[in-house]
Design a protein around this motif. Sequence first.
Motif, PDB file in Angstrom:
ATOM      1  N   SER A   1      16.880 -27.499  24.491  1.00 52.36           N
ATOM      2  CA  SER A   1      16.537 -28.604  23.605  1.00 52.36           C
ATOM      3  C   SER A   1      15.130 -28.419  23.042  1.00 52.36           C
ATOM      4  O   SER A   1      14.309 -27.670  23.589  1.00 52.36           O
ATOM      5  CB  SER A   1      16.599 -29.932  24.360  1.00 52.36           C
ATOM      6  OG  SER A   1      15.537 -30.012  25.299  1.00 52.36           O
TER       7      SER A   1
ATOM      8  N   LEU B   1      17.678 -24.809  13.742  1.00 58.02           N
ATOM      9  CA  LEU B   1      18.849 -25.064  14.582  1.00 58.02           C
ATOM     10  C   LEU B   1      18.780 -26.445  15.237  1.00 58.02           C
ATOM     11  O   LEU B   1      19.807 -27.112  15.383  1.00 58.02           O
ATOM     12  CB  LEU B   1      18.996 -23.966  15.641  1.00 58.02           C
ATOM     13  CG  LEU B   1      19.407 -22.602  15.093  1.00 58.02           C
ATOM     14  CD1 LEU B   1      19.317 -21.535  16.171  1.00 58.02           C
ATOM     15  CD2 LEU B   1      20.812 -22.664  14.503  1.00 58.02           C
ATOM     16  N   TRP B   2      17.590 -26.890  15.634  1.00 58.69           N
ATOM     17  CA  TRP B   2      17.467 -28.238  16.206  1.00 58.69           C
ATOM     18  C   TRP B   2      17.791 -29.294  15.160  1.00 58.69           C
ATOM     19  O   TRP B   2      18.351 -30.323  15.468  1.00 58.69           O
ATOM     20  CB  TRP B   2      16.075 -28.456  16.781  1.00 58.69           C
ATOM     21  CG  TRP B   2      15.796 -27.678  18.035  1.00 58.69           C
ATOM     22  CD1 TRP B   2      16.671 -27.423  19.059  1.00 58.69           C
ATOM     23  CD2 TRP B   2      14.577 -27.050  18.401  1.00 58.69           C
ATOM     24  NE1 TRP B   2      16.053 -26.674  20.033  1.00 58.69           N
ATOM     25  CE2 TRP B   2      14.767 -26.430  19.659  1.00 58.69           C
ATOM     26  CE3 TRP B   2      13.327 -26.946  17.786  1.00 58.69           C
ATOM     27  CZ2 TRP B   2      13.762 -25.734  20.311  1.00 58.69           C
ATOM     28  CZ3 TRP B   2      12.328 -26.246  18.445  1.00 58.69           C
ATOM     29  CH2 TRP B   2      12.554 -25.649  19.692  1.00 58.69           C
TER      30      TRP B   2
ATOM     31  N   ARG C   1      25.546 -17.788  21.020  1.00 61.32           N
ATOM     32  CA  ARG C   1      26.293 -17.324  19.846  1.00 61.32           C
ATOM     33  C   ARG C   1      27.788 -17.487  20.104  1.00 61.32           C
ATOM     34  O   ARG C   1      28.307 -16.980  21.094  1.00 61.32           O
ATOM     35  CB  ARG C   1      25.963 -15.862  19.560  1.00 61.32           C
ATOM     36  CG  ARG C   1      26.679 -15.289  18.362  1.00 61.32           C
ATOM     37  CD  ARG C   1      26.192 -13.909  17.990  1.00 61.32           C
ATOM     38  NE  ARG C   1      26.364 -12.961  19.075  1.00 61.32           N
ATOM     39  CZ  ARG C   1      25.657 -11.836  19.204  1.00 61.32           C
ATOM     40  NH1 ARG C   1      24.735 -11.520  18.321  1.00 61.32           N
ATOM     41  NH2 ARG C   1      25.866 -11.029  20.219  1.00 61.32           N
ATOM     42  N   ASP C   2      28.451 -18.190  19.197  1.00 60.71           N
ATOM     43  CA  ASP C   2      29.901 -18.351  19.254  1.00 60.71           C
ATOM     44  C   ASP C   2      30.496 -17.302  18.331  1.00 60.71           C
ATOM     45  O   ASP C   2      30.303 -17.359  17.107  1.00 60.71           O
ATOM     46  CB  ASP C   2      30.284 -19.763  18.806  1.00 60.71           C
ATOM     47  CG  ASP C   2      31.788 -19.996  18.787  1.00 60.71           C
ATOM     48  OD1 ASP C   2      32.566 -19.046  19.050  1.00 60.71           O
ATOM     49  OD2 ASP C   2      32.192 -21.133  18.488  1.00 60.71           O
TER      50      ASP C   2
ATOM     51  N   TYR D   1      25.351 -19.822  15.684  1.00 54.75           N
ATOM     52  CA  TYR D   1      24.234 -19.810  16.626  1.00 54.75           C
ATOM     53  C   TYR D   1      23.795 -21.239  16.932  1.00 54.75           C
ATOM     54  O   TYR D   1      23.879 -22.117  16.085  1.00 54.75           O
ATOM     55  CB  TYR D   1      23.047 -19.039  16.039  1.00 54.75           C
ATOM     56  CG  TYR D   1      23.284 -17.552  15.948  1.00 54.75           C
ATOM     57  CD1 TYR D   1      22.879 -16.701  16.971  1.00 54.75           C
ATOM     58  CD2 TYR D   1      23.924 -16.988  14.853  1.00 54.75           C
ATOM     59  CE1 TYR D   1      23.095 -15.332  16.899  1.00 54.75           C
ATOM     60  CE2 TYR D   1      24.164 -15.623  14.764  1.00 54.75           C
ATOM     61  CZ  TYR D   1      23.743 -14.803  15.805  1.00 54.75           C
ATOM     62  OH  TYR D   1      23.961 -13.454  15.730  1.00 54.75           O
ATOM     63  N   ALA D   2      23.326 -21.436  18.161  1.00 56.17           N
ATOM     64  CA  ALA D   2      22.799 -22.734  18.579  1.00 56.17           C
ATOM     65  C   ALA D   2      21.613 -22.486  19.498  1.00 56.17           C
ATOM     66  O   ALA D   2      21.567 -21.465  20.213  1.00 56.17           O
ATOM     67  CB  ALA D   2      23.869 -23.543  19.303  1.00 56.17           C
TER      68      ALA D   2
ATOM     69  N   GLY E   1      21.778 -28.339  14.069  1.00 53.91           N
ATOM     70  CA  GLY E   1      22.770 -28.139  15.120  1.00 53.91           C
ATOM     71  C   GLY E   1      23.324 -26.730  14.968  1.00 53.91           C
ATOM     72  O   GLY E   1      22.779 -25.908  14.221  1.00 53.91           O
ATOM     73  N   PRO E   2      24.417 -26.407  15.658  1.00 59.06           N
ATOM     74  CA  PRO E   2      24.991 -25.062  15.554  1.00 59.06           C
ATOM     75  C   PRO E   2      25.225 -24.681  14.092  1.00 59.06           C
ATOM     76  O   PRO E   2      25.712 -25.499  13.310  1.00 59.06           O
ATOM     77  CB  PRO E   2      26.309 -25.189  16.327  1.00 59.06           C
ATOM     78  CG  PRO E   2      26.059 -26.305  17.300  1.00 59.06           C
ATOM     79  CD  PRO E   2      25.169 -27.269  16.569  1.00 59.06           C
TER      80      PRO E   2
ATOM     81  N   VAL F   1      18.936 -18.390  22.043  1.00 61.22           N
ATOM     82  CA  VAL F   1      20.053 -19.017  21.337  1.00 61.22           C
ATOM     83  C   VAL F   1      21.360 -18.554  21.969  1.00 61.22           C
ATOM     84  O   VAL F   1      21.419 -17.513  22.618  1.00 61.22           O
ATOM     85  CB  VAL F   1      20.069 -18.682  19.816  1.00 61.22           C
ATOM     86  CG1 VAL F   1      18.842 -19.214  19.109  1.00 61.22           C
ATOM     87  CG2 VAL F   1      20.239 -17.193  19.574  1.00 61.22           C
TER      88      VAL F   1
END
Length: 128
Positions: free
Chosen positions: A76, A21-22, A62-63, A71-72, A25-26, A60
């Motif tokens: 950081s 994810l890093w 979640r959208d 997921y994002a 990104g999302p 994380v």
Amino acid sequence: MAQDNLGIKPTEAELTLLNVLWKLGPATVRQVHDAVSETQKTGYTTVLKILQIMHEKALVTRDESNRAHVYAAANSQTHTQSSLLKDLVSKAFGGSTSNLVMRALNESPSKQEIADIRQLLNELEQQE
């Protein structure tokens, strides 16, 4: 964006997904699964379940606005690494950062890594 997550430390499997994810990104579960599958054999449902657990642990976000949830990472990479490093220094090195560094330097760093360390030390000295 940075949360402390009440001291929750990611597991090895969770760190693997966080690294994806890093980097990306999302991302959807499919995108995370595809990236993980490049280096290790992991089932789609395994990745989905780990991401769901990570969401419950607030590792994380979640959208859910689209059919495929996105997921994002909640924190950081630097924040998470710093938290894990503080924990490691405390538990394994009795709180001594110098003991950690000395141990790490005994693990055959490359010439480039030594140069990077030297540059960082020079910058730290100049700040004083």
